[in-house]
Motif scaffolding. Structure first.
Motif, PDB file in Angstrom:
ATOM      1  N   CYS A   1      24.553   4.362   7.418  1.00  0.00           N
ATOM      2  CA  CYS A   1      23.611   4.849   6.409  1.00  0.00           C
ATOM      3  C   CYS A   1      22.225   4.307   6.736  1.00  0.00           C
ATOM      4  O   CYS A   1      22.050   3.095   6.921  1.00  0.00           O
ATOM      5  CB  CYS A   1      24.041   4.391   5.023  1.00  0.00           C
ATOM      6  N   LEU A   2      21.253   5.194   6.836  1.00  0.00           N
ATOM      7  CA  LEU A   2      19.866   4.812   7.103  1.00  0.00           C
ATOM      8  C   LEU A   2      19.027   5.106   5.869  1.00  0.00           C
ATOM      9  O   LEU A   2      18.918   6.256   5.445  1.00  0.00           O
ATOM     10  CB  LEU A   2      19.307   5.587   8.300  1.00  0.00           C
ATOM     11  N   MET A   3      18.419   4.073   5.321  1.00  0.00           N
ATOM     12  CA  MET A   3      17.606   4.226   4.108  1.00  0.00           C
ATOM     13  C   MET A   3      16.150   4.549   4.455  1.00  0.00           C
ATOM     14  O   MET A   3      15.213   3.856   4.040  1.00  0.00           O
ATOM     15  CB  MET A   3      17.683   2.947   3.275  1.00  0.00           C
ATOM     16  N   GLY A   4      15.942   5.576   5.234  1.00  0.00           N
ATOM     17  CA  GLY A   4      14.586   5.973   5.584  1.00  0.00           C
ATOM     18  C   GLY A   4      13.909   4.964   6.505  1.00  0.00           C
ATOM     19  O   GLY A   4      14.570   4.193   7.208  1.00  0.00           O
ATOM     20  N   HIS A   5      12.570   4.952   6.457  1.00  0.00           N
ATOM     21  CA  HIS A   5      11.795   4.107   7.372  1.00  0.00           C
ATOM     22  C   HIS A   5      10.742   3.292   6.613  1.00  0.00           C
ATOM     23  O   HIS A   5       9.546   3.358   6.920  1.00  0.00           O
ATOM     24  CB  HIS A   5      11.126   4.977   8.434  1.00  0.00           C
ATOM     25  N   PRO A   6      11.166   2.513   5.622  1.00  0.00           N
ATOM     26  CA  PRO A   6      10.187   1.747   4.834  1.00  0.00           C
ATOM     27  C   PRO A   6       9.458   0.682   5.634  1.00  0.00           C
ATOM     28  O   PRO A   6       8.346   0.294   5.272  1.00  0.00           O
ATOM     29  CB  PRO A   6      11.039   1.119   3.725  1.00  0.00           C
ATOM     30  N   THR A   7      10.065   0.207   6.715  1.00  0.00           N
ATOM     31  CA  THR A   7       9.388  -0.827   7.510  1.00  0.00           C
ATOM     32  C   THR A   7       8.110  -0.297   8.157  1.00  0.00           C
ATOM     33  O   THR A   7       7.164  -1.052   8.373  1.00  0.00           O
ATOM     34  CB  THR A   7      10.325  -1.380   8.592  1.00  0.00           C
ATOM     35  N   LEU A   8       8.079   0.999   8.448  1.00  0.00           N
ATOM     36  CA  LEU A   8       6.853   1.573   9.005  1.00  0.00           C
ATOM     37  C   LEU A   8       5.721   1.504   7.989  1.00  0.00           C
ATOM     38  O   LEU A   8       4.590   1.138   8.321  1.00  0.00           O
ATOM     39  CB  LEU A   8       7.090   3.024   9.427  1.00  0.00           C
ATOM     40  N   GLY A   9       6.020   1.873   6.747  1.00  0.00           N
ATOM     41  CA  GLY A   9       5.003   1.797   5.702  1.00  0.00           C
ATOM     42  C   GLY A   9       4.557   0.370   5.457  1.00  0.00           C
ATOM     43  O   GLY A   9       3.362   0.099   5.253  1.00  0.00           O
ATOM     44  N   ALA A  10       5.516  -0.555   5.467  1.00  0.00           N
ATOM     45  CA  ALA A  10       5.180  -1.963   5.261  1.00  0.00           C
ATOM     46  C   ALA A  10       4.310  -2.495   6.392  1.00  0.00           C
ATOM     47  O   ALA A  10       3.365  -3.267   6.170  1.00  0.00           O
ATOM     48  CB  ALA A  10       6.454  -2.786   5.141  1.00  0.00           C
ATOM     49  N   THR A  11       4.620  -2.067   7.612  1.00  0.00           N
ATOM     50  CA  THR A  11       3.827  -2.499   8.764  1.00  0.00           C
ATOM     51  C   THR A  11       2.398  -1.968   8.673  1.00  0.00           C
ATOM     52  O   THR A  11       1.427  -2.700   8.919  1.00  0.00           O
ATOM     53  CB  THR A  11       4.477  -2.009  10.072  1.00  0.00           C
ATOM     54  N   ALA A  12       2.265  -0.692   8.314  1.00  0.00           N
ATOM     55  CA  ALA A  12       0.932  -0.097   8.196  1.00  0.00           C
ATOM     56  C   ALA A  12       0.113  -0.811   7.118  1.00  0.00           C
ATOM     57  O   ALA A  12      -1.082  -1.094   7.298  1.00  0.00           O
ATOM     58  CB  ALA A  12       1.046   1.391   7.874  1.00  0.00           C
ATOM     59  N   GLU A  13       0.745  -1.132   5.989  1.00  0.00           N
ATOM     60  CA  GLU A  13       0.042  -1.821   4.914  1.00  0.00           C
ATOM     61  C   GLU A  13      -0.380  -3.221   5.345  1.00  0.00           C
ATOM     62  O   GLU A  13      -1.493  -3.673   5.033  1.00  0.00           O
ATOM     63  CB  GLU A  13       0.935  -1.894   3.672  1.00  0.00           C
TER      64      GLU A  13
END
Length: 304
Positions: free
Chosen positions: A235-247
């Motif tokens: 199960c992959l819960m999307g890509h929240p780490t990308l958003g966190a990295t950008a922020e």
């Protein structure tokens, strides 16, 4: 010193297959570059997923609109697999063309070290005048693409996932019928994004026997015991780490641009964490042995 060796692609593919053939549901890491792969490995994730949207952003900085090429994707896969021991599942979109292009896609990604590859039934790139939500190819063409992928994968052991986007473009009934047809092509798992309810997942699990991979499911589904009971293995819960990295990049950059000490408002990785992620000790040992051999020999003799 012996230069550390990394697990072979075959060993990592065997680990992925043990997950697919097991009885658990594991959470996958969003893995889009060498550093994110190292973090996932450090956190003991068992698999990583390079999503299409994540690849588009990490490689080109663009939306997920099929602008990335196979060559660019394959090179990013090589970088990730070289840097990390984590088995990598790759979203290969539509396989970059027809069934013959799919053959090339599977060959390239297998050569780069990928452990699994998903091929979807979306009509890509989007044709002129198509509906905003996109369109699907015919079931027959989907079967042809997946059959080509399975035949190609037989030589390397890379796993093939049949993906349908029918839940977002047509209906649950269409999704079920497509997955049943794709199962017959010999794929190793069904990749199903956009599942919103337990009723949808229950209906899919009741009609196919394949292991299931979920992408971006609704929160109400994220119970690993329930998912495991429906043969969901990844199960992959999307890509929240990308958003966190950008922020984090934006926040720290803003502080630096204003002349303030960086990291004042954003948590920063410790030196120990960064050194572990970049394997600093390993490279320092190589430096001492191969760039300062005299010092290394002297130290070795002293220790003995």
């Amino acid at each position: 010193m012996i230069i550390p060796t990394r697990p072979s692609a075959e060993a990592k593919r065997a680990r992925l297959r043990s997950v697919l053939h097991g009885d658990r549901c594991i959470m996958a890491a969003s893995t889009y570059d060498p550093l994110s792969a190292r973090v996932a490995e450090d956190l003991d994730f068992e698999v990583g997923v390079l999503g299409g949207s994540a690849a588009a952003l990490a490689v080109l900085g663009v939306p997920d609109i099929t602008l990335i090429t196979l060559t660019e994707l394959a090179e990013q896969v090589r970088r990730i697999c070289r840097a990390s021991d984590i088995p990598l599942l790759v979203d290969a979109d539509h396989g970059y063309g027809n069934s013959l292009n799919v053959i090339r896609t599977v060959q390239e990604l297998a050569d780069m070290g990928a452990c699994g590859v998903s091929i979807e039934d979306t009509l890509l790139p989007r044709r002129f005048g198509s509906p905003e939500g996109g369109e699907l190819i015919s079931v027959d063409e989907g079967i042809g693409k997946l059959s080509a992928a399975v035949a190609t994968a037989a030589g390397s052991g890379i796993a093939v996932f049949g993906r349908t986007n029918a839940l977002s473009t047509s209906s649950l009934d269409d999704a079920v019928q497509r997955l049943k047809a794709y199962e017959k092509s010999g794929v190793d798992a069904a990749f199903v994004p956009y599942v919103k309810t337990r009723a949808q997942l229950d209906a899919i699990a009741a009609e196919i026997t394949l292991p299931i991979i979920l992408g971006g499911p609704a929160k109400e589904l994220v119970d690993t015991n329930y998912l495991a009971s429906r043969r969901v293995r990844v199960c992959l819960m999307g890509h929240p780490t990308l958003g966190a990295t950008a922020e984090a990049l934006y926040s720290v950059g803003k502080e630096m641009a204003a002349g303030r000490e960086s990291g004042a408002t954003v948590a920063m990785a410790s030196k120990a964490t960064m050194n572990r992620l970049i394997r600093a000790d390993e490279y320092e040992q190589q430096n001492q042995q191969f760039l300062n051999p005299g010092q290394h020999l002297e130290r070795t003799n002293h220790e003995n």
